[in-house]
Design a protein around this motif. Structure first.
Motif, PDB file in Angstrom:
ATOM      1  N   LEU A 696     -67.015  -8.389  12.265  1.00 44.52           N
ATOM      2  CA  LEU A 696     -68.212  -8.727  11.492  1.00 44.52           C
ATOM      3  C   LEU A 696     -69.214  -9.501  12.337  1.00 44.52           C
ATOM      4  O   LEU A 696     -70.424  -9.366  12.162  1.00 44.52           O
ATOM      5  N   CYS A 697     -68.687 -10.328  13.251  1.00 49.39           N
ATOM      6  CA  CYS A 697     -69.545 -11.207  14.044  1.00 49.39           C
ATOM      7  C   CYS A 697     -69.914 -10.625  15.398  1.00 49.39           C
ATOM      8  O   CYS A 697     -70.476 -11.345  16.242  1.00 49.39           O
ATOM      9  N   CYS A 698     -69.644  -9.355  15.616  1.00 49.75           N
ATOM     10  CA  CYS A 698     -69.928  -8.773  16.928  1.00 49.75           C
ATOM     11  C   CYS A 698     -71.435  -8.634  17.148  1.00 49.75           C
ATOM     12  O   CYS A 698     -72.211  -8.614  16.185  1.00 49.75           O
ATOM     13  N   PRO A 699     -71.884  -8.531  18.398  1.00 50.15           N
ATOM     14  CA  PRO A 699     -73.333  -8.497  18.697  1.00 50.15           C
ATOM     15  C   PRO A 699     -74.086  -7.369  18.006  1.00 50.15           C
ATOM     16  O   PRO A 699     -75.240  -7.530  17.647  1.00 50.15           O
ATOM     17  N   VAL A 700     -73.423  -6.200  17.839  1.00 54.01           N
ATOM     18  CA  VAL A 700     -74.061  -5.088  17.124  1.00 54.01           C
ATOM     19  C   VAL A 700     -73.428  -5.022  15.744  1.00 54.01           C
ATOM     20  O   VAL A 700     -72.281  -4.611  15.595  1.00 54.01           O
ATOM     21  N   PRO A 701     -74.126  -5.456  14.688  1.00 50.79           N
ATOM     22  CA  PRO A 701     -73.515  -5.506  13.355  1.00 50.79           C
ATOM     23  C   PRO A 701     -73.099  -4.123  12.871  1.00 50.79           C
ATOM     24  O   PRO A 701     -73.911  -3.189  12.895  1.00 50.79           O
ATOM     25  N   PRO A 702     -71.850  -3.957  12.441  1.00 52.81           N
ATOM     26  CA  PRO A 702     -71.374  -2.640  11.988  1.00 52.81           C
ATOM     27  C   PRO A 702     -71.926  -2.243  10.630  1.00 52.81           C
ATOM     28  O   PRO A 702     -71.871  -1.072  10.272  1.00 52.81           O
TER      29      PRO A 702
END
Length: 874
Positions: A696-702
Motif C-alpha cells: 500500500l505504501c509503495c512509491p507507485v500506488p497500486p
C-alpha cells in the motif's frame, strides 16, 4: 400513472434489440423485426396514456382501458425477461446443432408476439367501440383555478410561522440588502403560499406598487404578465409590447411581486423579461416553489428559505383552531382528545394535512368511532386536497425519477434508508443506467437521489464526510402517496400486518416482515414474477425459517433484488437452483449464517453482494461485472468469518469493475492482487499484514482511484516492534479523502506521509506517547478528526494552537484518553470548528481558546457515565 410500466417494457425492447446485430435475411432478422414492432406499439400506447392521464381520470371507461394497457405492459416485460437470455445468445450461433434450440425458442416467441398483437387490437377496438375519448379539462387546470382564487382570498391563518414571518419581513424591508429575491421552498402542503402571502400583505404598504400571481405547471406567460401589469397600474393597449412596457414601467418603481408555485426554470426564463434587473430601488421578488433547484436558479443560494414541518405543539394549536372554527368555546372529552393527538401525529407537521383532516372531522359526528375511522384512513383518500397536491409533484417527475420515487414505498413509514443500498437497488433493476458511457452509473444514481431531494420529496437524515447523502427518509404524507401509487400500478407494495397474500398477484416488488414472509411465501404463487423481495425484521424474537422458504425464493426466476434480514443467525439453506437465478443483481443478507460455498460465479448479472456478518466461501475472481462486495465486518466473531477466494493465478483474476471491497484479510487481497482492482474506490482490510502494508505504501500506488481506506492493524501487535512502529506513507494517493485506522499505532508519519487531500481521519485504539496534534493540525484539508484510545495511553496534553492549526477542521471527536489533562487552543487556530465531542476523558481540567469557545456555545449539559465533561454537539 401507467407510464412507468410502459417505460420499463420499452427499455427492455431497446436493450434486447441493440444486442442483436443482424443482417437482413438472417435467421435473427425476423426476431428483431418483432421486437422493434413491439417497441413501436408500446410507444404509441405510452403517448396515448400520457394524454389520458393528463385528463380527468374519473371516467370509469378510461380507467378500465388504462388497466388493460397496464396489464399488457407487464406481460410484455415478462415475455421479454423470459426470452431475452436465449435471444441474446442466438447472435453467436455458429454450428448447425445450435439451430434446433433456436428454432424452438423463435417459434415460442413468435406465438407470444401474436397474442400481444391480438390484445393491442382489442384495446384499440374497445376504445373506438365504447367511445372512450380524452376529456379536455385536466385536474391540473382545476387545481390552477383553486390556487389562483386562494391567492386573492382573505388573510390566511398563520400558526407556528411567526419567527419565519419576522425574519422574512426584516429581509424584505432591509434597504441594505442588495439581493432582491426570496425563494420559499419546501415539500407540498407546508404552507409556502400561506407564509408568502402573509409577508407580502405585511410589507406591501412599503412599496410603490405590488402584484401577486399564481404561475402553475403550464403557465400562460402573456396572461400572467397582463395580470402583473393590471395590478401595478400599467395601462396597456392591444398592440403594445407588453414585456418592454412592463419592464420600463417597473424600472422607475420600488415594487414587490409574489410569484406563487413556480415549477421549472423554463417558466422563469419567459417571465423575467418583463422585470427590470435593478436592485438599487429596493424592489423585491418573492417566489414559492417545491423545487430547491428552481429557487436556486432564480435567486441564487442566498435567496433560499427552506420551510420545515410544524412541531408537535404548533401542530396541535392549528388542529384545535380548525376543529373549533365555528364553536370557539367547545370542549372535547378526553377520549376524543387522545384520538385527535394521534391524528395530528400522523399528519407529520404538514399544515395542509392538518387542515384537511380537521375539515373531515367537522363533517362527522363527534363520537369516538367516527374519529377513529378518520385516524385509520388518513392518507388513504387520493381525492382530498393534500393528496392531490402531493400527486402533482409525482406527476411532474420525469419518468426515470418516478420509479426511483416509488421505490421508497418498499420501506416502512419513517424508515431511515441507506443511500448506498437504495442506489444499488435502483442500478440492479436498471431503473438507473449509464448515460452514453460519460458518467458512471453510481454517479447517475446519486444525481437522481439529489433531484428527489431538490424537489423536497425526501429529506436528508445524515450526510457523509464529503456532504453526500448517507441516509434519507420520506415524509409520511408522501410515503402514503408512494404506497398507494405503487400498489395501484403493481409496481411495489409493503405488505401490511392484516393484508392477504392473494392481493399481491402480479406485483413486481414486495416487502414485508421477515417472519410473515417465511411462513407464507411458499403457499402462494401470486408473486412468482417478482423483481425485488425485501424482508425486514420488526420483531426481536429469534426466528429461523424452514428450508422450503429458501426453496420458494429459488422459483422466482425474474428476481433481481433480494434483501433478507433475520435476528440472530439463521442457517441459509439455499438449494442449487438458487444459484441459477440469472437476473439476480443485488444480494443483501443480515443474520444469515451461510457457512457454505456460494456459487455466485453463476450469477452473471450480480453487481452488489453484501453479506456482512454472514460467513461463506466465495469464488469471485472472474466476476467481471461485480461492483460492490461487502463481506464479514471486522468486528464479528471469527466463527462467522470464513470468507475466502478459491485458488487461481493472477492472470485469471477479472475484477476490473469492482469499486467496493470490504472486509477482506490481507491473504485474500494478496491473492486477488491489488493491480487487478484498477477501479477500486473503497477498501476495508481486516487483519492487515506487513506485506500488504508495504505494498500500500509503495512509491507507485497500486490503487490510484482509492477514495476510502479502512485498516485493521489490531493483530500487527504480534509482529516485531519495528513493524508496529513503522511510519506509513500514503502521500501518493491523490484521491484518498477518508482514512480509518484501527490498531496499536505507536507512531504517526510526518504530515508529508498523509494523503494530501484527506478530509476525514479516524484513529481507533490509538496509543501514542507524543502529542499527535503536532502533526495532525498541519493537514490542510482535514474537516473531521476522530481520536480514540484506551486507558493505558498516558498522553496528558493535546495542543491545537497556532495560526495554521487545522485550517479546515469542522468536527473534533476525542474518546477514551483517560490521562488527558489539557486540551489547548487559541483564537487564531481552528477557524472553522463547529462541533466538539469529548467522551470518557476523565482527567481533563483545562480547555482553552476556540475549543472552549465552541463548547461554551453548546446548549447541552448532559454528562456521560465515566466522563467529567459534557458531550458538546453543535
Amino acid at each position: 400513472m401507467a407510464d412507468i410500466l410502459l417505460a420499463a417494457a420499452i427499455k427492455k425492447t431497446v436493450e434486447i434489440s441493440s444486442k442483436l446485430a443482424v443482417e437482413e435475411g438472417s435467421r435473427l432478422f425476423r426476431l428483431r423485426e418483432d421486437i422493434n414492432w413491439m417497441e413501436g406499439q408500446l410507444r404509441h400506447l405510452q403517448s396515448y396514456l400520457e394524454a389520458v392521464e393528463a385528463s380527468n381520470g374519473d371516467d370509469s371507461k378510461v380507467r378500465n382501458l388504462t388497466n388493460d394497457i397496464k396489464e399488457l405492459a407487464r406481460d410484455v416485460e415478462d415475455i421479454l425477461e423470459k426470452f431475452a437470455p436465449q435471444i441474446e445468445s442466438f447472435s453467436c450461433l455458429k454450428t448447425v446443432a445450435c439451430i434446433f434450440p433456436y428454432c424452438n425458442t423463435a417459434y415460442k416467441f413468435s406465438l407470444e408476439i401474436k397474442k400481444i398483437k391480438v390484445r393491442i387490437k382489442a384495446i384499440d377496438d374497445n376504445r373506438k367501440t365504447f367511445g372512450i375519448m380524452d376529456t379536455s379539462r385536466s385536474v391540473d387546470a382545476e387545481n390552477w383555478d383553486l390556487r389562483r382564487s386562494y391567492l386573492h382570498a382573505d388573510e390566511p391563518e398563520v400558526i407556528g410561522l411567526d419567527d419565519d414571518c419576522k425574519n422574512l419581513e426584516a429581509k424584505l424591508l432591509d434597504e441594505r440588502q442588495e439581493h432582491r429575491f426570496i425563494s420559499i421552498i419546501g415539500m407540498p402542503g407546508l404552507g409556502k403560499t400561506t407564509l408568502a402571502k402573509k409577508i407580502y400583505n405585511q410589507v406591501q404598504p412599503h412599496f410603490d406598487c405590488s402584484a401577486l400571481v399564481y404561475v402553475s405547471q403550464e403557465p400562460n406567460i402573456r396572461e400572467l404578465l397582463k395580470g402583473i401589469a393590471r395590478q401595478v397600474g400599467l395601462d396597456q393597449s392591444e398592440d403594445s409590447n407588453l414585456e418592454v412596457d412592463l419592464c420600463t414601467f417597473l424600472r422607475e418603481k420600488r415594487y414587490i411581486i409574489l410569484f406563487d408555485d413556480i415549477w421549472d426554470n423554463r417558466s422563469w426564463d419567459a417571465i423575467k423579461y418583463g422585470l427590470p434587473y435593478n436592485t438599487k430601488s429596493g424592489s423585491r421578488v418573492i417566489i414559492t416553489s417545491r423545487n430547491n433547484d428552481v429557487g436556486r436558479y432564480i435567486g441564487g443560494e442566498c435567496s433560499l428559505y427552506s420551510l420545515q414541518p410544524l412541531d408537535s405543539e404548533n401542530s396541535w394549536k392549528l388542529f384545535c383552531k380548525q376543529i373549533m372554527i365555528f364553536e370557539t368555546n367547545l370542549t372535547y372529552p378526553k377520549e376524543l382528545k387522545d384520538i385527535g393527538e394521534q391524528i395530528v401525529g400522523k399528519c407529520g407537521g404538514v399544515p395542509l394535512a392538518i387542515v384537511v383532516t380537521a375539515g373531515m372531522l367537522r363533517a362527522r359526528e363527534r363520537t369516538e368511532n367516527e374519529w377513529k375511522q378518520v385516524l385509520v384512513n388518513i392518507g388513504e383518500d387520493d381525492r382530498d386536497e393534500c393528496s392531490r397536491l402531493c400527486a402533482l409533484s409525482y406527476k411532474d417527475l420525469p419518468i426515470v425519477l418516478k420509479s426511483c420515487f416509488l421505490y421508497f414505498g418498499l420501506f416502512p413509514k419513517g424508515h431511515e434508508v441507506l443511500a448506498f443500498d437504495l442506489m444499488n437497488m435502483w442500478i440492479a433493476e436498471k431503473l438507473v443506467v449509464q448515460s452514453n458511457g460519460e458518467q458512471e452509473v453510481e454517479k447517475v444514481a446519486e444525481s437522481f437521489l439529489n433531484k428527489l431531494l431538490a424537489r423536497n420529496l425526501i429529506h436528508v437524515v445524515e450526510r457523509k464526510y464529503d456532504g453526500r447523502i448517507k441516509t434519507c427518509r420520506m415524509h409520511g404524507i408522501l410515503h402514503n402517496l408512494c404506497v398507494r401509487i405503487g400498489k395501484d400500478n403493481k409496481f411495489c407494495h409493503l405488505l401490511g400486518a392484516k393484508e392477504s397474500w392473494s392481493s399481491l398477484k402480479g406485483l413486481r416488488r414486495v416487502a414485508c416482515d421477515t417472519k410473515r414472509t417465511t411462513e407464507n411465501i411458499n403457499l402462494h404463487s401470486q408473486i412468482s414474477k417478482v423483481r425485488a423481495l425485501m424482508c425486514f425484521t420488526e420483531n426481536k424474537d429469534d426466528y429461523s425459517p424452514e428450508k422450503k422458504f429458501f426453496k420458494s425464493i429459488s422459483s422466482f426466476r425474474y428476481l433481481r433484488v433480494l434483501s433478507l434480514q433475520f435476528d440472530g443467525f439463521t442457517s441459509g439453506h439455499f438449494p442449487d437452483e438458487f444459484w441459477n437465478l440469472i437476473h439476480l443483481s443485488y444480494i443483501r443478507f443480515r443474520g444469515v449464517a451461510l457457512g457454505i460455498t456460494m456459487n455466485i460465479s453463476n450469477l452473471k448479472n450480480l453487481l452488489t453482494l453484501d453479506i456482512q456478518d454472514c460467513g461463506a466461501s466465495l469464488d469471485i475472481l472472474k466476476m467481471k461485472q461485480l461492483r460492490h462486495l461487502l463481506l464479514s465486518d471486522m468486528e464479528m466473531p471469527m466463527q462467522h468469518y470464513n470468507c475466502m477466494c478459491h485458488t487461481a493465478s493472477s492472470t485469471e483474476v477479472c475484477l476490473e469493475n469492482l469499486q467496493t471491497l470490504k472486509w477482506v484479510s490481507s491473504a485474500v487481497l494478496e491473492q486477488i492482487g491489488m493491480h487487478n482492482l484498477p477501479n477500486l474506490r473503497r477498501l476495508g482490510i481486516d487483519d492487515l499484514s506487513k506485506n500488504t502494508f508495504e505494498k500500500l505504501c509503495c512509491p507507485v500506488p497500486p490503487l490510484a482511484k482509492l477514495e476510502e481506506l479502512t485498516l485493521n492493524m489490531a493483530r500487527m501487535e504480534t509482529l516485531p516492534r519495528e513493524v508496529r512502529g513503522e511510519r506509513w506513507n500514503l502521500s501518493r494517493y491523490q484521491s484518498l479523502v477518508k482514512l480509518h485506522v484501527k490498531g496499536h499505532v505507536f507512531e504517526l508519519p510526518n504530515v508529508e506521509g498523509f494523503p494530501p487531500n484527506l478530509v476525514k481521519l479516524s484513529l481507533h485504539c490509538f496509543n501514542v506517547k507524543e502529542d499527535p496534534m503536532r502533526t495532525l493540525k498541519q493537514l490542510p484539508k482535514l474537516k473531521i478528526l476522530k481520536l480514540e484510545s484506551h486507558t493505558w495511553a498516558e498522553l496528558s496534553m493535546m495542543n491545537c494552537s497556532g495560526a495554521d492549526s487545522f485550517p479546515q477542521l469542522e468536527m473534533l471527536h476525542i474518546h477514551y484518553f483517560q490521562y488527558l489533562k489539557e486540551l489547548i487552543s487559541d483564537d487564531v487556530g481552528l477557524p472553522k470548528l463547529k462541533k466538539v465531542i469529548i467522551r470518557n476523558c476523565g482527567d481533563v481540567q483545562k480547555i482553552t481558546g476556540r475549543i472552549q469557545s465552541v463548547m461554551g456555545k453548546s446548549q447541552s449539559s448532559d454528562i456521560l457515565e465515566g466522563a467529567q465533561l459534557p458531550i458538546i454537539d453543535l
